[in-house]
Motif scaffolding. Sequence first.
Motif, mmCIF file in Angstrom:
data_model
loop_
_atom_site.group_PDB
_atom_site.id
_atom_site.type_symbol
_atom_site.label_atom_id
_atom_site.label_comp_id
_atom_site.label_asym_id
_atom_site.label_seq_id
_atom_site.Cartn_x
_atom_site.Cartn_y
_atom_site.Cartn_z
ATOM 1 N N THR A 114 20.828 17.285 -20.458
ATOM 2 C CA THR A 114 20.671 17.868 -21.789
ATOM 3 C C THR A 114 19.439 18.766 -21.861
ATOM 4 O OG1 THR A 114 19.513 15.883 -22.571
ATOM 5 C CG2 THR A 114 21.880 15.992 -22.961
ATOM 6 N N GLY A 115 18.395 18.454 -21.068
ATOM 7 C CA GLY A 115 17.210 19.296 -21.045
ATOM 8 C C GLY A 115 17.499 20.671 -20.476
ATOM 9 N N VAL A 116 18.217 20.717 -19.350
ATOM 10 C CA VAL A 116 18.580 22.008 -18.762
ATOM 11 C C VAL A 116 19.506 22.770 -19.713
ATOM 12 C CG1 VAL A 116 19.781 23.148 -16.853
ATOM 13 C CG2 VAL A 116 18.249 21.217 -16.391
ATOM 14 N N ALA A 117 20.478 22.073 -20.296
ATOM 15 C CA ALA A 117 21.382 22.742 -21.236
ATOM 16 C C ALA A 117 20.620 23.301 -22.436
ATOM 17 C CB ALA A 117 22.461 21.767 -21.703
ATOM 18 N N VAL B 103 14.455 33.243 -13.747
ATOM 19 C CA VAL B 103 15.416 33.295 -14.852
ATOM 20 C C VAL B 103 16.381 32.123 -14.726
ATOM 21 C CG1 VAL B 103 17.249 34.620 -15.967
ATOM 22 C CG2 VAL B 103 15.269 35.820 -15.006
ATOM 23 N N LEU B 104 16.657 31.470 -15.846
ATOM 24 C CA LEU B 104 17.700 30.451 -15.925
ATOM 25 C C LEU B 104 18.747 30.928 -16.916
ATOM 26 C CD1 LEU B 104 15.695 27.083 -16.201
ATOM 27 C CD2 LEU B 104 16.886 27.962 -14.195
ATOM 28 N N GLU B 105 19.981 31.053 -16.455
ATOM 29 C CA GLU B 105 21.065 31.493 -17.329
ATOM 30 C C GLU B 105 22.294 30.632 -17.094
ATOM 31 O OE1 GLU B 105 20.091 36.284 -17.587
ATOM 32 O OE2 GLU B 105 21.601 35.546 -16.156
ATOM 33 N N ALA B 106 23.149 30.548 -18.105
ATOM 34 C CA ALA B 106 24.398 29.818 -17.947
ATOM 35 C C ALA B 106 25.317 30.600 -17.019
ATOM 36 C CB ALA B 106 25.061 29.614 -19.305
ATOM 37 N N ALA B 107 25.818 29.945 -15.977
ATOM 38 C CA ALA B 107 26.736 30.594 -15.042
ATOM 39 C C ALA B 107 28.181 30.474 -15.504
ATOM 40 C CB ALA B 107 26.581 29.978 -13.653
ATOM 41 N N ASP B 108 28.434 29.568 -16.433
ATOM 42 C CA ASP B 108 29.786 29.349 -16.959
ATOM 43 C C ASP B 108 29.642 28.455 -18.175
ATOM 44 O OD1 ASP B 108 32.523 29.303 -17.275
ATOM 45 O OD2 ASP B 108 32.939 28.839 -15.166
ATOM 46 N N THR C 27 25.766 13.560 -22.930
ATOM 47 C CA THR C 27 25.549 14.186 -21.636
ATOM 48 C C THR C 27 26.681 15.163 -21.360
ATOM 49 O OG1 THR C 27 24.976 13.768 -19.323
ATOM 50 C CG2 THR C 27 26.732 12.407 -20.285
ATOM 51 N N PHE C 28 26.738 15.634 -20.133
ATOM 52 C CA PHE C 28 27.690 16.667 -19.743
ATOM 53 C C PHE C 28 28.410 16.277 -18.463
ATOM 54 C CE2 PHE C 28 24.403 18.761 -22.172
ATOM 55 C CZ PHE C 28 25.080 19.697 -22.944
ATOM 56 N N ARG C 29 29.594 16.830 -18.304
ATOM 57 C CA ARG C 29 30.275 16.772 -17.007
ATOM 58 C C ARG C 29 29.750 17.876 -16.096
ATOM 59 N NH1 ARG C 29 34.580 13.334 -17.387
ATOM 60 N NH2 ARG C 29 35.660 13.205 -19.397
ATOM 61 N N SER C 30 29.414 19.015 -16.703
ATOM 62 C CA SER C 30 29.020 20.168 -15.903
ATOM 63 C C SER C 30 28.087 21.059 -16.714
ATOM 64 C CB SER C 30 30.256 20.957 -15.468
ATOM 65 O OG SER C 30 29.898 22.113 -14.745
ATOM 66 N N VAL C 31 26.987 21.491 -16.086
ATOM 67 C CA VAL C 31 26.087 22.492 -16.662
ATOM 68 C C VAL C 31 25.824 23.522 -15.565
ATOM 69 C CG1 VAL C 31 23.833 22.960 -17.713
ATOM 70 C CG2 VAL C 31 25.006 20.796 -18.205
#
Length: 401
Positions: A253-256, A375-380, A392-396
């Motif tokens: 969740t922190g990275v997201a 740089v940190l960006e969402a890849a998908d 939480t997440f299945r994928s980040v």
Amino acid sequence: MSSDLPLKFDSRAPAVLQDPYPVYRELRESGGLSRGGPGQWVVSRYDDVAPLLRDRRLSHEYPEEYHEFSTGEGPAQSFFQRILLDRDAPDHTRLRRLMAQAFSPRLLQRMHGYIERRVDELLRPALDRGTFDAVTELAFPLPVSVVCELVGIPPVDRDLVRPYAIDLAKAFALYVPEEDRAAAHRAVAWLREYIGALLRERRASLGDDLLSRMIVAEDSERPGDRLTAEEIVDNTVFLFFAGFETTTNLIATGVAALLGHPGEAARLRREPGLLPAAVEEFLRFDAPIQATARLVREPVEVCGRTVRAGRVLVLLLGSANHDERRFADPERLDVGRTPNPHLSFGGGSHHCLGAHLARIEGQAAIGWLLRHAPVLEAADEVVRRPSVTFRTFRSVPVALG
């Protein structure tokens, strides 16, 4: 809605599983006490949740019938009767004191170096590829590795242990879905057998790990205060949840959160000294564990209503952390927020024993990314892992610039 007709909170509603915070706001605005499942009342305001976490009229110990209803028949029933999480004083006091002796400053200092090295091992290949998944390549493997190192599990066995450590978390939901019960019971049974064998080895030859320290702590106590072999095994198994689930969710969740708030990520790069405060804010903003439950032992007044003995109070930690009466602009991520008295590690005598270790791991993981990736960006698209109790997440998927 009238206070005579409280809202009903359905933790399994799709809207709650996807984004509970708008629903939490409705609960707080409706009076702070809501109906839950059978025999349950749900508490959503900070000023009610915080003292109830420390209220001695509320119990962590549930009848065997409750665990059978929650998890179904199987090894998890007796497991919950022995672990630190679900015991009251004096058993809780004895178990916590003995387990706390095992978490020595020297051991945690050694773990700090191990964590830094492990983060680098996990993330260094991502720099060459330019992308990675923050869940499968960091948030899952890091805490499992750390718990295995802490307990003293040989490196050769760690891939074998990992899937059972992940499945163990399913047993800790407030209500375990039918489709998760078999895996939860299998995880308890397998980990019990594995830790039991490891315990016998350690009794013959002590090492410098937590399991050995628990044996030493046990031997140093009065006979009536010692841990039984079953208590050592089950509370060591419990560490696979306590040391894994919260940290996994914190990192994911922190990275997201940073991907969704690039301004705050840039602020952290400019002011790296804010990293400890940022980890506290990630814990508050999207609490890894959203709720905890207590059994009412004697009548208690909550939000102007008397809750009778035998009822269950569900304390919404995630809602309390977003209470506008306690936090200014709670829907805003603020990596420098201070003070930040979030409730994500619980409170009172049951405050999370592994909180310090989770903070070390969170700071190590987020700090590495900020130092090595300009740089940190969402890849998908990020993909949530629906859960009644956890966030939480299945994928980040992350792109590293």
